[in-house]
Design an enzyme around this catalytic site. Structure first.
Site, short mmCIF file in Angstrom:
data_model
loop_
_atom_site.label_atom_id
_atom_site.label_comp_id
_atom_site.label_asym_id
_atom_site.label_seq_id
_atom_site.Cartn_x
_atom_site.Cartn_y
_atom_site.Cartn_z
N GLU A 13 3.68 -4.81 3.02
CA GLU A 13 4.00 -6.16 3.45
C GLU A 13 2.80 -7.07 3.29
OE1 GLU A 13 7.27 -5.38 7.02
OE2 GLU A 13 5.33 -6.26 7.48
N CYS A 14 2.98 -8.18 2.59
CA CYS A 14 2.00 -9.26 2.51
C CYS A 14 0.63 -8.75 2.05
CB CYS A 14 1.92 -9.98 3.85
SG CYS A 14 1.22 -11.65 3.73
N ALA A 15 -0.28 -8.44 2.95
CA ALA A 15 -1.58 -7.91 2.54
C ALA A 15 -1.42 -6.66 1.70
CB ALA A 15 -2.44 -7.62 3.76
N LEU B 99 1.07 -5.98 -0.26
CA LEU B 99 1.50 -6.45 -1.58
C LEU B 99 0.30 -6.84 -2.42
CD1 LEU B 99 3.59 -7.71 -3.63
CD2 LEU B 99 3.50 -9.77 -2.21
N SER C 110 6.47 -6.68 -0.62
CA SER C 110 6.99 -8.02 -0.42
C SER C 110 6.07 -8.80 0.49
CB SER C 110 8.39 -7.94 0.20
OG SER C 110 8.81 -9.18 0.72
#
Length: 473
Positions: free
Chosen positions: A350-352, A354, A447
């Site tokens: 998630e986020c980081a 990704l 994502s």
């Protein structure tokens, strides 16, 4: 079940909720009380400071991502064994999910918890007008019990007297404390808000202690406790991760309960942590453990390999852009992660996470698992999302609908692979985003979307099953 509790709210962001809430938690804990800390909304950073103050995990209560029906059960789960609970609100008291009325607002959560509200009011640059402000907030929604005020950033004894006289005359809401302006307890911030407690170590501990001392000297803690004890019993049952991941017809017993299965027989799921990956919800790992996984934390800034026997990998949010040189220099771990993904190992990012899995971040090499590059920008992407899964993945089947949250100043190019993870609609049109498997890493899900797995416990069950299959394969 009755746990004394109160909600710390404010008329708007920036009034000092986090300082007062964290200070209350620290001051009450210093009295020897077991304090359960909670945060309304999706924010990861404030709960880190709450956790330092309380000595137990800070937990989120997000009615958008988890559903209103889960708020009281999640609260009771997190507050088990506590003498008192302090819930910090989000934004202004009545500010909820955009376009959805009160949903996920501090007011909404206070009603779901049947908890009294203490309003933190920034007293700077006003005197008698404070009474009109508090009166308006107290009368706006009769179902919200605004039961006390804490004045913040008060300039002097004279200023405090003016504020107290106005409130006594015009609001009918008691003043529980008056906190002077203090640079000593200022918490440093940057592009995404406060600096996480995990990054500040000794500094964060000192800041929390300072907040506790300031609040203890400025607030009537006995009155605060008396107010918290007026909260009526909650009739909900505490949230139980084992029950949430139990297979249908099992009578409530999980398929592989941690207490019933030795670690050697459970798939090992490595969970990234440390300063670069400090964003996580405690319930996510609790669900993985309840689903039968052995959860092993590791720090990508310092580990040169994945934990031995890793069968699944979870890389959550954080600030890799601030540690990009250290992460890039750790070539052994980057290679190990790339090899694990290439072997078919399930990965949830998630986020980081990704950003870390891409080719590069701000021009420096990352893991190279995803054919995308990331860079910092000036634009903040922020908001709740209602997403649909566009392809089958190790987390969710095609068509699954979930609610999540975006919060970043980076951009990935491209932002989606041939098999995008999610689709959602924004005011300017539809968007596809993320990666649900790639030709070289079939079992990866990456994502920008942050998910609170308590709202969708099947994610933990699916990921643990994928890890078990990889371990057996």
């Amino acid at each position: 079940m009755n746990i004394p509790r109160l909600v710390v709210a404010a008329p708007s962001s920036g009034a000092g909720k986090t300082t007062i809430a964290t200070g209350l938690i620290a001051a009450l804990a210093a009295r020897g009380l077991a304090v359960s800390p909670h945060k309304v909304g999706p924010d990861y950073i404030d709960p880190g400071y709450h956790g330092l103050a309380a000595g137990r995990p800070g937990r989120n209560l997000d009615a958008f991502m988890c559903g209103p029906e889960r708020i009281a059960p999640l609260f009771l789960h997190g507050a088990a064994g506590a003498d008192v609970a302090v819930v910090e609100g989000v934004m202004g008291l009545f500010d909820g999910a955009s376009g959805r009325g009160e949903l996920a607002s501090t007011a909404h959560v206070s009603k779901l918890l049947r908890a009294p509200v203490v309003l933190v009011v920034d007293g700077s640059s006003q005197s008698r007008s404070v009474a009109a402000l508090v009166h308006g907030f107290a009368s706006w929604d009769p179902e919200v019990r605004l039961a006390g005020v804490i004045l913040n950033r008060v300039a002097s004894d004279r200023h405090e007297l003016l504020l107290r006289e106005a409130l006594e005359e015009g609001s009918g809401v008691p003043v529980l404390g008056s906190v002077r302006r203090s640079a000593a307890v200022a918490t440093p911030s940057r592009h995404l808000g406060l600096i996480p407690a995990a990054e500040r170590s000794a500094e964060a501990l000192r800041a929390v202690a300072d907040m506790g001392e300031l609040v203890a000297a400025s607030v009537d803690l006995d009155a605060v406790l008396a107010l918290a004890r007026t909260a009526p019993p909650l009739t909900a049952q505490p949230w139980d991760p084992a029950r949430e991941v139990a297979p249908a017809g099992s009578g409530g017993a999980p398929g592989s309960a941690p207490g019933a299965t030795p670690d050697s027989a459970r798939p090992r799921i490595a969970v990234a942590g440390g300063a670069a990956f400090s964003f996580s919800y405690a319930e996510n790992t609790e669900l993985l453990a309840a689903a039968g996984a052995e959860v092993v934390p590791f720090d990508p800034l310092h580990a040169d390999a994945l934990p031995e026997g890793t069968a699944g990998l979870v890389i959550g949010g954080g600030f890799p852009e601030l540690y990009v040189r250290e992460l890039s220099a750790n070539g052994q771990l980057r290679a190990a992660i790339a090899a694990f993904a290439a072997s078919g190992g399930p990965v949830s990012a998630e986020c980081a996470g990704l950003l870390y899995l891409g080719r590069e971040l701000d021009g420096l090499p990352m893991c190279g698992v995803l054919d995308t590059s990331a860079r910092m920008t000036e634009r903040l992407t922020l908001g709740y999302r209602e997403a649909v899964a566009l392809h089958d993945s190790v987390l969710a089947p095609t068509g699954a609908r979930l609610r999540g949250h975006e919060f970043h100043r980076t951009v990935c190019e491209p932002g989606a692979g041939e098999r995008p993870a999610w689709g959602w609609r924004l005011p300017d049109g539809p968007r596809t985003e993320g990666f649900a498997g790639t030709p070289g890493a079939a079992n990866i899900h990456a994502s920008y979307l942050h998910l609170h797995w308590a709202g969708y416990p099947q994610l933990a069950a699916a990921f643990t099953s994928a890890a078990a299959a990889h371990r057996a394969g």
